[in-house]
Design an enzyme around this catalytic site. Structure first.
Site, PDB file in Angstrom:
ATOM      1  N   ASP A   1     112.134 -79.554  47.267  1.00  0.00           N
ATOM      2  CA  ASP A   1     112.819 -80.799  46.925  1.00  0.00           C
ATOM      3  C   ASP A   1     114.279 -80.597  46.555  1.00  0.00           C
ATOM      4  O   ASP A   1     115.102 -81.497  46.754  1.00  0.00           O
ATOM      5  CB  ASP A   1     112.100 -81.489  45.759  1.00  0.00           C
ATOM      6  CG  ASP A   1     110.712 -81.983  46.141  1.00  0.00           C
ATOM      7  OD1 ASP A   1     110.442 -82.081  47.359  1.00  0.00           O
ATOM      8  OD2 ASP A   1     109.904 -82.266  45.228  1.00  0.00           O
TER       9      ASP A   1
ATOM     10  N   HIS B   1     114.595 -67.568  30.964  1.00  0.00           N
ATOM     11  CA  HIS B   1     114.958 -66.289  31.575  1.00  0.00           C
ATOM     12  C   HIS B   1     115.988 -65.539  30.743  1.00  0.00           C
ATOM     13  O   HIS B   1     115.815 -64.361  30.402  1.00  0.00           O
ATOM     14  CB  HIS B   1     115.476 -66.544  32.989  1.00  0.00           C
ATOM     15  CG  HIS B   1     115.588 -65.337  33.848  1.00  0.00           C
ATOM     16  ND1 HIS B   1     116.733 -64.572  33.904  1.00  0.00           N
ATOM     17  CD2 HIS B   1     114.722 -64.755  34.717  1.00  0.00           C
ATOM     18  CE1 HIS B   1     116.562 -63.579  34.774  1.00  0.00           C
ATOM     19  NE2 HIS B   1     115.344 -63.667  35.268  1.00  0.00           N
TER      20      HIS B   1
ATOM     21  N   SER C   1     114.529 -58.365  36.930  1.00  0.00           N
ATOM     22  CA  SER C   1     115.297 -59.075  35.905  1.00  0.00           C
ATOM     23  C   SER C   1     115.044 -58.497  34.521  1.00  0.00           C
ATOM     24  O   SER C   1     115.858 -58.649  33.619  1.00  0.00           O
ATOM     25  CB  SER C   1     114.925 -60.562  35.898  1.00  0.00           C
ATOM     26  OG  SER C   1     115.551 -61.258  36.928  1.00  0.00           O
TER      27      SER C   1
ATOM     28  N   ASN D   1     113.574 -58.810  43.732  1.00  0.00           N
ATOM     29  CA  ASN D   1     112.108 -58.830  43.749  1.00  0.00           C
ATOM     30  C   ASN D   1     111.504 -59.132  45.113  1.00  0.00           C
ATOM     31  O   ASN D   1     110.410 -59.690  45.201  1.00  0.00           O
ATOM     32  CB  ASN D   1     111.606 -59.882  42.757  1.00  0.00           C
ATOM     33  CG  ASN D   1     112.091 -59.629  41.353  1.00  0.00           C
ATOM     34  OD1 ASN D   1     112.305 -58.482  40.959  1.00  0.00           O
ATOM     35  ND2 ASN D   1     112.289 -60.679  40.588  1.00  0.00           N
TER      36      ASN D   1
END
Length: 543
Positions: A260, A298, A468, A392
């Site tokens: 979206d 994060h 991360s 990743n």
């Protein structure tokens, strides 16, 4: 953006809520947290491929005096009120909080703890963003779609080539995410039914790993389900099947959000909120001082790994302390960061005193790469170490492009940049995380990045996995070295971390494949970051 394999979804693009009040978290005890923070353990004493952090403080640093070090975290935001982070935030002493003035004349108003390059003058901040590949296609499709290269003027062929590559990647990614979204959504219902059936069969209300491990279901199908769930929970670092169900729901929401927003050619919240010119890489003074942003999960987790308070007997212990301070630079949305913001974030951090910069993000395309490379060189000229997550995608970075890249446009390594892959808690075939990128020429070292326990928004704690997490483990190591050996340069920090890495000749699974290889072939050093050995080496280098 470099996201862990199971990343929490970002909030909608709305004005950021006020940070929660700092209260003592109903989190783990110091003993429980110590057990969860496997990555702080020592490979020789504990038999775990951690970084030797606890041992280093107990044996090597107890009689040394630390000095202040600023570590900038370029990320998606931070919960500045977290009880384990509030005391270690960098504070701009030249700025008077909340007076609406640029007291220190650095071009940024009220930048008390850092700056937000994803904000607007009205206080709002970008949360969701498009991917870089989406932005490239949206920009060039009207001009180049359906054209042959020979029909394009010579001066535009570089742009045409970029568009052609991006169009192919965009089509493939859209199909991949459409298929994946349908798959994840289809899994939610059956998982809930199977878990419910197993709970009923075992007559329990909660299925954690201990229960599943000793479970004796009444039929073979349920016994197989029990074993599979136990294995999945352990691999993902989840407490129970309720958490697994939440992860699946979260994953479905993230996939839908990708379609979206991130892969929507018409989605452009920056134009409404930031109102800058994204193509002008020389434009530096924009944004606001909202460091929380729509979703600080994060960045909060990353910051805690580096420097969460070590001596408050609650929560977690950061790798670095006690005089390391975190400067927050918000430049990474839920989507792909923009090269312009990355370059400006680095320059802001350097100009305001950071000596180490953590960069847990990355993407497939970098149309303004020269601006980022110039910022890297600016950091090098000011003796600042950059630590970057390898990514990743279980790709070999020596053959696949990921940005920011470890090499210059001319193919030379940056002397002040460390690229970090993710390792696990076991010295066996699973030592390299199954999701981690790798590369004998472009990944310097591996560091713990699986089931890493750290701070989360709202005075909570939890596990996340990804390069991360491996990057801030390494940035924390660099911060310890710089704090206790302040004369070390950025180049020396990089060299010490590489030379002191614990080399493993373990036969491992190459990420993303069924192939086996010696772990030493997956990075330049062939090793995992080791703070204990790094300090011993620093003692000789810093003399």
């Amino acid at each position: 953006m470099v996201a862990p394999p199971a990343e929490a979804p970002a909030a909608a693009v709305l004005p950021a809520p006020p940070p929660p009040a700092a209260t003592v978290p109903a989190g783990p005890t110091a003993t429980e947290a110590a057990a969860a923070q496997w990555y702080l353990k020592d490979p020789k004493l504990d038999g775990v491929p951690g970084i030797g952090d606890t041992r280093a403080y107990a044996e090597l640093l107890k009689n040394r005096v630390p000095t202040a070090v600023i570590v900038a975290v370029i990320d998606g935001g931070i919960d500045t009120a977290h009880v384990d982070l509030k005391p270690i935030l960098w504070t701009n002493a030249k700025e008077i909080p909340g007076n609406g003035l640029d007291d220190d004349k650095n071009g940024y108003i009220d930048d008390v703890h850092g700056w937000n390059f994803l904000g607007g003058a009205d206080g709002r901040s970008v949360g969701d963003e498009s991917l870089e590949v989406t932005r490239i296609v949206a920009k060039y499709r009207p001009r180049f779609r359906g054209k042959a290269r020979t029909a394009v003027p010579a001066a535009q062929r570089a742009e045409f080539d970029l568009y052609t590559k991006a169009e192919k990647a965009f089509t493939a990614r859209t199909k991949q995410e459409t298929d994946r979204a349908a798959q994840v959504e289809d899994m939610s219902g059956p998982l809930k039914m199977m878990v419910g059936a197993l709970k009923k069969d075992l007559n329990v209300e909660r299925l954690d790993t201990a229960t599943l491990h000793r479970a004796q279901a009444t039929n073979e199908n349920l016994r197989n389900l029990s074993r599979a769930l136990d294995q999945n929970l352990r691999q993902m670092g989840l407490a129970d099947t309720d958490a697994l169900e939440k992860e699946l729901v979260s994953g479905a929401r993230e996939e839908r959000n990708l379609l979206d927003n991130s892969l929507n050619l018409k989605f452009n919240p920056r134009a409404e909120i930031v109102k800058d010119n994204p193509d002008d890489v020389n434009q530096r003074f924009y944004g606001n001082n909202d460091l929380h942003g729509p979703d600080p999960l994060h960045g909060t987790h990353v910051s805690g790994i580096i420097a969460a308070v070590r001596d408050n007997n609650l929560g977690v212990q950061g790798v670095a302390g006690p005089l390391v301070r975190i400067m927050t630079v918000r430049a990474v949305p839920n989507g792909d960061e923009r090269d312009k913001d990355v370059a400006n974030g680095i320059r802001y951090a350097v100009d305001n005193g950071a000596k180490i910069i953590n960069m847990s993000f990355g993407k497939e395309f970098s149309p303004q790469r020269p601006a980022v490379e110039a910022a890297f060189k600016y950091a090098a000229a000011h003796d600042v170490l950059l630590v970057h997550a390898a990514g990743n995608e279980n790709d070999n970075l020596d053959v696949s492009n990921h940005y920011p890249a470890a090499l210059t446009l001319a193919g030379q390594p940056f002397p002040n940049l460390l690229t970090v892959g993710a390792s696990s808690a076991k010295d066996d075939a699973s030592l390299p995380a199954e999701f981690s990128n790798y590369g004998k020429k472009q990944v310097d070292v591996f560091a713990p990045g699986v089931a890493i326990y750290s701070t989360l928004p709202g005075n909570t704690y939890g596990m996340e996995s990804g390069t991360s997490m491996a990057s801030p483990v390494t940035a924390g190591v660099a911060a310890v070295l710089k704090s206790y050996f302040p004369t070390l340069t950025a180049v020396q920090l990089k060299d010490i971390i590489r030379r002191s890495a614990q080399v493993h000749h373990t036969l491992v699974r190459v990420p993303g494949t069924d192939k086996k290889a010696d772990f030493t072939t997956l990075s330049i050093t062939g090793g995992v970051v080791d703070l204990y050995e790094a300090i011993k080496l620093a003692e000789t280098v810093a003399k």
